[in-house]
Design an enzyme around this catalytic site. Sequence first.
Site, PDB file in Angstrom:
ATOM      1  N   LYS A   1       0.826  -1.209   0.000  1.00  0.00           N
ATOM      2  CA  LYS A   1       0.000   0.000   0.000  1.00  0.00           C
ATOM      3  C   LYS A   1       0.868   1.270   0.000  1.00  0.00           C
ATOM      4  CE  LYS A   1      -3.859  -2.347   2.323  1.00  0.00           C
ATOM      5  NZ  LYS A   1      -4.900  -2.238   3.391  1.00  0.00           N
TER       6      LYS A   1
ATOM      7  N   TYR B   1     -12.906  -1.460  -3.217  1.00  0.00           N
ATOM      8  CA  TYR B   1     -13.340  -1.556  -1.809  1.00  0.00           C
ATOM      9  C   TYR B   1     -14.852  -1.377  -1.646  1.00  0.00           C
ATOM     10  CZ  TYR B   1      -8.477  -1.548  -0.198  1.00  0.00           C
ATOM     11  OH  TYR B   1      -7.165  -1.875   0.050  1.00  0.00           O
TER      12      TYR B   1
ATOM     13  N   ASN C   1      -1.895   0.134   6.806  1.00  0.00           N
ATOM     14  CA  ASN C   1      -1.375  -1.133   7.316  1.00  0.00           C
ATOM     15  C   ASN C   1      -0.488  -1.895   6.319  1.00  0.00           C
ATOM     16  OD1 ASN C   1      -3.378  -2.015   5.669  1.00  0.00           O
ATOM     17  ND2 ASN C   1      -4.519  -3.153   7.227  1.00  0.00           N
TER      18      ASN C   1
ATOM     19  N   HIS D   1      -2.108  -5.498   1.583  1.00  0.00           N
ATOM     20  CA  HIS D   1      -3.413  -6.155   1.449  1.00  0.00           C
ATOM     21  C   HIS D   1      -3.185  -7.633   1.184  1.00  0.00           C
ATOM     22  CE1 HIS D   1      -7.530  -6.890   0.006  1.00  0.00           C
ATOM     23  NE2 HIS D   1      -6.961  -7.607  -0.947  1.00  0.00           N
TER      24      HIS D   1
ATOM     25  N   GLU E   1     -10.126  -9.979  -7.271  1.00  0.00           N
ATOM     26  CA  GLU E   1      -9.197  -8.862  -7.069  1.00  0.00           C
ATOM     27  C   GLU E   1      -8.037  -8.915  -8.069  1.00  0.00           C
ATOM     28  OE1 GLU E   1     -10.189  -8.650  -2.283  1.00  0.00           O
ATOM     29  OE2 GLU E   1      -8.183  -9.270  -2.930  1.00  0.00           O
TER      30      GLU E   1
END
Length: 138
Positions: free
Chosen positions: A10, A50, A113, A116, A127
């Site tokens: 990310k 998302y 975080n 993913h 995805e």
Amino acid sequence: ATNRTFTMIKPDAVENGHTGAILEKINAAGFRIVAMKKTQMTKRDAETFYAIHSERPFFGELVEFMTRGPIISAILEKDNAVEDFRTLIGATNPAEAAEGTIRKMFATSIGENAVHGSDSDENAAIEGAFHFSGREMF
Ligand code: CMP
């Protein structure tokens, strides 16, 4: 059985210079790279990717974060890929992530975080197909 998962490094982890170290951990854990590239998601990309979280209070923050800089997206292959990758990255909240996991080592917060990981074989396929065409998978 051998299967695939989908991951993104990310924007926080890319900004902080952790791309190489994270890829090294993924490699050392035995994942084969099926596809990989550096891109920046548009607002529409992030809202679509998302969509399942669209009613959550953090949705706006999530879209803002995921579009603020480039990501590394990848499809990974291994025995038991989805579950083993989730073990490798650790809990969503880095404060709760086990020692030695990618999120424990590199994540900043529950929102930022670092990585993913798909939560099921079905979502891994959805995805992966969102980010890659068949000609980008090897
Ligand atoms: P991930 O599990 O990869 O996909 C959903 C993301 O939403 C999650 O990582 C976090 O980045 C983000 N997220 C989940 N819970 C929160 C929260 N309470 N506050 C902000 N972001 C969150």
